[in-house]
Design a protein around this motif. Structure first.
Motif, PDB file in Angstrom:
ATOM      1  N   SER A  63      35.865  43.141  39.490  1.00  0.00           N
ATOM      2  CA  SER A  63      36.175  43.755  38.212  1.00  0.00           C
ATOM      3  C   SER A  63      35.029  44.706  37.895  1.00  0.00           C
ATOM      4  O   SER A  63      33.867  44.286  37.815  1.00  0.00           O
ATOM      5  CB  SER A  63      36.323  42.682  37.132  1.00  0.00           C
ATOM      6  N   LEU A  64      35.348  45.992  37.771  1.00  0.00           N
ATOM      7  CA  LEU A  64      34.336  47.033  37.617  1.00  0.00           C
ATOM      8  C   LEU A  64      34.472  47.756  36.288  1.00  0.00           C
ATOM      9  O   LEU A  64      35.584  48.003  35.818  1.00  0.00           O
ATOM     10  CB  LEU A  64      34.469  48.064  38.749  1.00  0.00           C
ATOM     11  N   LEU A  76      37.926  50.078  32.751  1.00  0.00           N
ATOM     12  CA  LEU A  76      37.740  48.877  33.565  1.00  0.00           C
ATOM     13  C   LEU A  76      38.762  48.913  34.694  1.00  0.00           C
ATOM     14  O   LEU A  76      39.918  49.273  34.477  1.00  0.00           O
ATOM     15  CB  LEU A  76      37.943  47.610  32.731  1.00  0.00           C
ATOM     16  N   LEU A  77      38.318  48.574  35.889  1.00  0.00           N
ATOM     17  CA  LEU A  77      39.188  48.537  37.056  1.00  0.00           C
ATOM     18  C   LEU A  77      39.032  47.191  37.754  1.00  0.00           C
ATOM     19  O   LEU A  77      37.921  46.676  37.852  1.00  0.00           O
ATOM     20  CB  LEU A  77      38.806  49.626  38.065  1.00  0.00           C
ATOM     21  N   ASP A 111      32.321  41.240  37.161  1.00  0.00           N
ATOM     22  CA  ASP A 111      32.931  39.957  37.481  1.00  0.00           C
ATOM     23  C   ASP A 111      33.531  40.013  38.890  1.00  0.00           C
ATOM     24  O   ASP A 111      33.879  41.082  39.386  1.00  0.00           O
ATOM     25  CB  ASP A 111      34.033  39.618  36.474  1.00  0.00           C
ATOM     26  N   ILE A 112      33.625  38.847  39.498  1.00  0.00           N
ATOM     27  CA  ILE A 112      34.338  38.683  40.769  1.00  0.00           C
ATOM     28  C   ILE A 112      35.400  37.615  40.504  1.00  0.00           C
ATOM     29  O   ILE A 112      35.133  36.424  40.623  1.00  0.00           O
ATOM     30  CB  ILE A 112      33.392  38.261  41.913  1.00  0.00           C
ATOM     31  N   PRO A 113      36.608  38.048  40.091  1.00  0.00           N
ATOM     32  CA  PRO A 113      37.645  37.085  39.740  1.00  0.00           C
ATOM     33  C   PRO A 113      38.143  36.244  40.910  1.00  0.00           C
ATOM     34  O   PRO A 113      38.654  35.144  40.696  1.00  0.00           O
ATOM     35  CB  PRO A 113      38.789  37.941  39.195  1.00  0.00           C
ATOM     36  N   VAL A 140      25.828  48.600  40.239  1.00  0.00           N
ATOM     37  CA  VAL A 140      24.926  47.548  39.742  1.00  0.00           C
ATOM     38  C   VAL A 140      25.722  46.331  39.298  1.00  0.00           C
ATOM     39  O   VAL A 140      26.920  46.396  39.090  1.00  0.00           O
ATOM     40  CB  VAL A 140      24.065  48.070  38.560  1.00  0.00           C
ATOM     41  N   GLU A 141      25.016  45.194  39.133  1.00  0.00           N
ATOM     42  CA  GLU A 141      25.654  44.014  38.541  1.00  0.00           C
ATOM     43  C   GLU A 141      25.004  43.708  37.228  1.00  0.00           C
ATOM     44  O   GLU A 141      23.988  44.138  36.873  1.00  0.00           O
ATOM     45  CB  GLU A 141      25.646  42.783  39.448  1.00  0.00           C
TER      46      GLU A 141
END
Length: 141
Positions: A63-64, A76-77, A111-113, A140-141
């Motif tokens: 989630s970017l 948001l993508l 996020d990493i869903p 970046v995170e």
């Protein structure tokens, strides 16, 4: 003498186990490699996924948040990058509609869903994730 040999054997075994674990430990590097203008406007983003782990990932979603030239979140993508084979580099292209490449200053992975190895339970990908960028925008995170 038996005690010293026992200690040395235990130390040798510990070194061998640590070495094997280090060989299995790897990183999943997500690299924003380049941008190019997309047909009809927008921007095409090229991502390289360097899966240097021993896990083939059957699910990997990011989630970017895409930030514009003023540093404001434009959109948001959610990107589905699976599958990601073990010990391989994979190229994935994603469209960012309605925003020129020169207007993107940063992409935030917030996020990493989904992160699931093949035939296994989901894992915490953040524990072995690295981010990099060769494009004009930072990743970046």
């Amino acid at each position: 003498m038996g005690k010293i040999r026992e200690i040395l054997t235990g130390a040798t075994l510990a070194l061998l186990v640590a070495g094997a674990a280090a060989a299995e430990d790897g990183r999943l590097t997500v690299e924003l490699n380049k941008f190019e203008p997309a047909e009809g406007g927008g921007c095409r983003a090229f991502f390289l996924f360097r899966n240097d782990t021993d896990m083939a990932l059957e699910a990997f979603e990011m989630s970017l948040a895409v930030l514009d030239a003023q540093g404001v979140i434009d959109r948001l993508l959610t990107i589905d990058a699976a599958p990601l084979p073990a010990r391989r580099t994979t190229l994935k292209l994603f469209e960012i509609p309605g925003l020129g490449c020169d207007q993107i200053t940063e992409i935030l992975m917030h996020d990493i869903p989904a992160c699931k190895p093949q035939n296994a339970d989901p894992v915490d990908c953040y524990s072995f994730l690295s981010l990099a960028s060769k494009a004009s925008a930072r990743l970046v995170e």
